[in-house]
Design a protein around this motif. Sequence first.
Motif, PDB file in Angstrom:
ATOM      1  N   ASN A 173      13.469-105.533  17.963  1.00 14.99           N
ATOM      2  CA  ASN A 173      12.416-106.492  18.317  1.00 14.99           C
ATOM      3  C   ASN A 173      11.269-105.817  19.053  1.00 14.99           C
ATOM      4  OD1 ASN A 173      13.885-108.530  17.181  1.00 14.99           O
ATOM      5  ND2 ASN A 173      14.798-109.212  19.105  1.00 14.99           N
TER       6      ASN A 173
ATOM      7  N   GLN B 149      17.673-105.692  20.195  1.00 17.86           N
ATOM      8  CA  GLN B 149      16.622-105.651  21.220  1.00 17.86           C
ATOM      9  C   GLN B 149      15.591-104.570  20.893  1.00 17.86           C
ATOM     10  OE1 GLN B 149      18.156-104.861  25.163  1.00 17.86           O
ATOM     11  NE2 GLN B 149      16.117-104.640  26.070  1.00 17.86           N
ATOM     12  N   LEU B 150      16.092-103.371  20.569  1.00 22.12           N
ATOM     13  CA  LEU B 150      15.171-102.271  20.258  1.00 22.12           C
ATOM     14  C   LEU B 150      14.378-102.585  18.986  1.00 22.12           C
ATOM     15  CD1 LEU B 150      14.058 -99.511  20.975  1.00 22.12           C
ATOM     16  CD2 LEU B 150      16.044 -98.452  19.910  1.00 22.12           C
TER      17      LEU B 150
ATOM     18  N   ASN C 219      38.207-102.306  22.843  1.00 21.77           N
ATOM     19  CA  ASN C 219      37.102-101.520  23.411  1.00 21.77           C
ATOM     20  C   ASN C 219      35.973-101.375  22.407  1.00 21.77           C
ATOM     21  OD1 ASN C 219      37.944-100.958  25.956  1.00 21.77           O
ATOM     22  ND2 ASN C 219      38.845 -98.961  25.459  1.00 21.77           N
ATOM     23  N   PHE C 220      36.375-101.024  21.207  1.00 21.16           N
ATOM     24  CA  PHE C 220      35.363-100.827  20.171  1.00 21.16           C
ATOM     25  C   PHE C 220      34.603-102.127  19.917  1.00 21.16           C
ATOM     26  CE2 PHE C 220      33.744-100.672  15.852  1.00 21.16           C
ATOM     27  CZ  PHE C 220      33.096 -99.449  15.844  1.00 21.16           C
TER      28      PHE C 220
ATOM     29  N   LYS D  55      27.887-105.005  22.071  1.00 18.10           N
ATOM     30  CA  LYS D  55      26.765-104.598  22.928  1.00 18.10           C
ATOM     31  C   LYS D  55      25.780-103.733  22.146  1.00 18.10           C
ATOM     32  CE  LYS D  55      24.499-103.175  26.743  1.00 18.10           C
ATOM     33  NZ  LYS D  55      23.266-103.885  27.076  1.00 18.10           N
ATOM     34  N   MET D  56      26.311-102.877  21.295  1.00 19.61           N
ATOM     35  CA  MET D  56      25.408-102.046  20.499  1.00 19.61           C
ATOM     36  C   MET D  56      24.599-102.912  19.545  1.00 19.61           C
ATOM     37  SD  MET D  56      26.013 -98.623  18.198  1.00 19.61           S
ATOM     38  CE  MET D  56      24.688 -98.030  17.114  1.00 19.61           C
TER      39      MET D  56
ATOM     40  N   PHE E   5      32.120-102.605  22.621  1.00 16.42           N
ATOM     41  CA  PHE E   5      31.042-101.654  22.375  1.00 16.42           C
ATOM     42  C   PHE E   5      30.141-102.117  21.225  1.00 16.42           C
ATOM     43  CE2 PHE E   5      30.356 -98.525  18.976  1.00 16.42           C
ATOM     44  CZ  PHE E   5      29.219 -97.893  19.474  1.00 16.42           C
TER      45      PHE E   5
ATOM     46  N   PHE F  28      21.540 -91.265  16.010  1.00 15.63           N
ATOM     47  CA  PHE F  28      20.706 -91.642  17.154  1.00 15.63           C
ATOM     48  C   PHE F  28      20.076 -90.428  17.823  1.00 15.63           C
ATOM     49  CE2 PHE F  28      20.504 -96.196  17.950  1.00 15.63           C
ATOM     50  CZ  PHE F  28      21.294 -96.636  16.900  1.00 15.63           C
TER      51      PHE F  28
ATOM     52  N   ARG G  31      26.914 -92.271  14.319  1.00 19.35           N
ATOM     53  CA  ARG G  31      26.023 -92.851  15.323  1.00 19.35           C
ATOM     54  C   ARG G  31      25.430 -91.758  16.206  1.00 19.35           C
ATOM     55  NH1 ARG G  31      26.847 -93.331  20.514  1.00 19.35           N
ATOM     56  NH2 ARG G  31      29.102 -93.097  20.501  1.00 19.35           N
TER      57      ARG G  31
ATOM     58  N   SER H  31      21.875-104.428  21.532  1.00 17.22           N
ATOM     59  CA  SER H  31      20.815-103.524  21.970  1.00 17.22           C
ATOM     60  C   SER H  31      20.025-102.989  20.779  1.00 17.22           C
ATOM     61  CB  SER H  31      21.363-102.412  22.861  1.00 17.22           C
ATOM     62  OG  SER H  31      22.319-101.659  22.171  1.00 17.22           O
ATOM     63  N   VAL H  32      20.698-102.860  19.632  1.00 17.07           N
ATOM     64  CA  VAL H  32      19.970-102.468  18.424  1.00 17.07           C
ATOM     65  C   VAL H  32      18.985-103.587  18.050  1.00 17.07           C
ATOM     66  CG1 VAL H  32      20.227-102.166  15.919  1.00 17.07           C
ATOM     67  CG2 VAL H  32      21.616-100.816  17.482  1.00 17.07           C
TER      68      VAL H  32
ATOM     69  N   LEU I  10      17.510 -98.362  12.627  1.00 21.54           N
ATOM     70  CA  LEU I  10      18.097 -99.510  13.316  1.00 21.54           C
ATOM     71  C   LEU I  10      18.583-100.552  12.312  1.00 21.54           C
ATOM     72  CD1 LEU I  10      15.538 -99.912  16.250  1.00 21.54           C
ATOM     73  CD2 LEU I  10      17.853 -98.959  16.380  1.00 21.54           C
TER      74      LEU I  10
ATOM     75  N   HIS J  39      31.305 -93.715  14.973  1.00 22.69           N
ATOM     76  CA  HIS J  39      30.839 -93.036  16.182  1.00 22.69           C
ATOM     77  C   HIS J  39      30.217 -91.682  15.851  1.00 22.69           C
ATOM     78  CE1 HIS J  39      31.765 -95.616  19.511  1.00 22.69           C
ATOM     79  NE2 HIS J  39      33.041 -95.750  19.176  1.00 22.69           N
TER      80      HIS J  39
ATOM     81  N   MET K 258      36.251 -96.510  12.735  1.00 26.71           N
ATOM     82  CA  MET K 258      35.567 -96.512  14.029  1.00 26.71           C
ATOM     83  C   MET K 258      35.102 -95.108  14.373  1.00 26.71           C
ATOM     84  SD  MET K 258      38.289 -99.054  15.969  1.00 26.71           S
ATOM     85  CE  MET K 258      38.364 -98.032  17.432  1.00 26.71           C
TER      86      MET K 258
END
Lengths: 557, 557
Positions: free
Chosen positions: B380, B377-378, B363-364, B370-371, B367, B525, B521, B374-375, B455, B518, B514
């Motif tokens: 950029n 992406q943000l 799971n981690f 994907k993080m 995650f 964030f 994070r 997206s990090v 980021l 979290h 982990m």
Amino acid sequence: MSVKAVALYTFLSENKEEISIQENEELTILDENSLDGWYLGENSRGERGLFPKTYVEIVRTRSNSNVTDCSISPEGSLGNDSPYFSSTPNTSGQINDEDYYDDWDDWDDGSTVVDDGDHIRTPGANGYAHQTPTSNNPNVHYRAKSVSGPDSMSGSRKGSMVGRNLNRFSSFVRSGVEAFVLGDVPMMAKIAESYTIEMGPLGPKWKENPNPFICSIEDPTKQTKFKGIKTYISYRVTPSHTGRPVYRRYKHFDWLYNRLLNKFTVISVPHLPEKQATGRFEEDFIEKRKRRLILWMNHMTSHPVLSQYEGFEHFLMCADDKQWKLGKRRAEKDEMVGAHFMLTLQIPNEHQDLQDVEERVDNFKTFAKKMDDSVMQLTNVASELVRKHLGGFRKEFQRLGNAFQSISQAFMLDPPHRSDGLNNAISHTGRTYENIGELFAEQPKYDLFQMLDKLSLYQGLLANFPDIIHLQKGAFAKVKESQRMSDEGKMDQGEADGIRKRCRTVGFALQAEMSHFHERREVDFKDMMQAYLKEQIAFYQRVVQQLERTLRMYDSL
Amino acid sequence: MSVKAVALYTFLSENKEEISIQENEELTILDENSLDGWYLGENSRGERGLFPKTYVEIVRTRSNSNVTDCSISPEGSLGNDSPYFSSTPNTSGQINDEDYYDDWDDWDDGSTVVDDGDHIRTPGANGYAHQTPTSNNPNVHYRAKSVSGPDSMSGSRKGSMVGRNLNRFSSFVRSGVEAFVLGDVPMMAKIAESYTIEMGPLGPKWKENPNPFICSIEDPTKQTKFKGIKTYISYRVTPSHTGRPVYRRYKHFDWLYNRLLNKFTVISVPHLPEKQATGRFEEDFIEKRKRRLILWMNHMTSHPVLSQYEGFEHFLMCADDKQWKLGKRRAEKDEMVGAHFMLTLQIPNEHQDLQDVEERVDNFKTFAKKMDDSVMQLTNVASELVRKHLGGFRKEFQRLGNAFQSISQAFMLDPPHRSDGLNNAISHTGRTYENIGELFAEQPKYDLFQMLDKLSLYQGLLANFPDIIHLQKGAFAKVKESQRMSDEGKMDQGEADGIRKRCRTVGFALQAEMSHFHERREVDFKDMMQAYLKEQIAFYQRVVQQLERTLRMYDSL
């Protein structure tokens, strides 16, 4: 059935269906049946597409030399419901004049009715017959032609020694102001109209309309007739002094506009909002045209001379078809146009040194040139800003919104550590920035569009001035020439004095017009800037509010 | 004097003075005297320029086969003020090891001092000696190497039937976790360090540092030594538990960072802010590095294990040159690194099903992937937004400002109609929009830069996880293998139980890490989003205030 034509004016395509054409460019008309005021044709670079019918002249060899300028004496009915329109729509050629005049301008209407026969180029002894487009062309700023054509000009004063301009296309000549200054325009027995110029604190000005009024334009509505063959937009026009609405189409505005151009020498007649080939029935276009017609109308009603024009009154008040036709014909038969209009002006007795007037006008000319440039600059900047709002700005904020959404989606993926509150807040922040992107995209509707509308009005008004100033310059030159001739004994002093007196009239009229322009400019630009700033403040405040609401979501975490 | 070299890592040039090099690419070093941590050389495509010294290995034929990994046991002094540095700066080659170790990393400093001899590729019987760069490379995520090399691995348990990975470069092997799980790492007689993992409500977590502290980094100051030959930036570092400042250079951070990498298996060590070849002394760069060192430090002090590391304590407290050298050597001689570090972990007694752990980790992993995306992406989007703020946004508003100014200039040109009040207001509006353009250009300093800093920290932390997760995967595979062998009677159950027990330790440690990730994070964030929104609100409010002040100028007209 292709036909050769030549471009009268340069036209730049603005939509993908259109093609650009250059002044004097040879063109091929592929379909002589104009589509709603547009021809389908090919330019010399082989591009195919639409261009405005009135920007071109068809080159024919048939010997019809007495084509009449339709902007001067078209006849027609208000409703275009004459029997001719129920006849076969696609008949081309062979349509008699009455046919044409009845459909006096269908530029703006979704007509599939044949509309041919205008702008036929007729080579003759003197080259080309002069043509005025039936519709206003925002790129080319022509002045209305005088009824005093070459025939009337070569009249009574043929023996005068003061030379006439050879350039028949100079506005000084075309407007009839040359003829007026030289005394070629005979005083009429009785003049019903009279416009007074007074001395104000800043110089000559038009005497206010004793019965001032304003006029609203509302509720553009799509109408059809001929069982759906013709579609057009009708506007409700309500002048404040009657309070009774009349319904008018763009072509009625256009008819009035051409009357104004024809009649009012030395007055800067506001241009009508520009035409557009495609998307005429799209909501945004209809909105834009309405806004710009309102500004046009405001300038009309603000103007002491234009607002009192009988043809305008007819346009604003007539609600009866039969009366409309009568009034329309009366306006078209008005004799006090062009040179004769100058006879209707009452000027003050105050002495003005012509040299001073010349200087005033030169100042204004410098000012108008610079204002024209800066209005163009602001128009370009504002247009680009609209593009950025709809494109770049929106895109950036939406991308930021998406990226935040993406972060919050990632944070959902490790269930024991989901922290829903934070994820919701981040996701909401994402939506907020997407909304802010939309706010940016919508904002031009509230501010930049209005600014562009007003700038467009002023571009039109300013574009008229070079020709108007040219009238005064021409008149002034005539004064100097006649004085010299009088000094040399070649002209009697009475005649020279007459020329000087009539030149004074031109100078007073121009100054009154300059003064009116400045007066309106102050009001209009103050309003424009205030409205823009107010909308900008409201916009950024909306952004702040959205962000503040979003920030609050983090406070409770 | 050109020398052949080979690229250890891919490096992408970011400045025009630099050239890109690809892993394994053959290079020519044109000037062996590294310029401030950079070589001037030529890549295989014939491009000439700078690339980082630590990204390449010089290929030599001299028979020095006992080059030691400098990241493991370099020696040196705090101040680099050993007599070697006062010797002729441009001597190349022939510099003994001590020379090198004394200047243990000059990557970051404007040194013109000779710095040669590291990363000498030494072909031997087994190919190339393994090298770890002395500096962190954000593009390549290597784990610290274990002290248990092939020699110690082929030790006591040579007879064990559980296969070892053949890939010596897998993080599982390199980190020493394989050796640990297989029981190849002998228990030490006395272990001074101990890190406890407890069961928290959301699973295993590191026990908090009983003496928590924070640490400020302030006042970056340019320093010179050797009569101006060396220039560097010194930061004032003040830990809260002593309140006594120490002064540290980037290279001291880098030394500490490499100690951490070397020691802390299964912990995501935050990357240091990236290096930059040019503009290192420019204010913006110094500011950015300071901000990012602060974030790095915050993560360090927040971490229950890292914050208690003796080498870190030494870094934070030692203010004496002689003590510095002693402590530095002690840290470099620390035996409890890599595989041995695993021995310092105290795990809870709670039973955890290994299958469940595997699932948690999967799971981690999903995650984190994907993080990471997206990090990125943000990052950029935010970088592009910075570019837009500095370029497009500023430009648009300045152009609008200029256009308003131009309008007001035009309005000055016809003196009788100047209307100074309106002109001033419009001119002021122009200046306001120019200011708004500047506000846009400055805004990233207050919000986007901070977002990008955070980021960047998270990009580093996330980049470590694939390798860390790989450790747990490897350990789990060993458990299954040993259980199968035990079931088949090929291994005694005691040994298989030992492997399972040590695998539990790896699993607990990873889950604790982990969990810490979290926890941070969420805090980071939340702070990042709040700070961003607050600055955005303040920004748009400033815009509103400027516009409101400007609008008021029109009210009195």
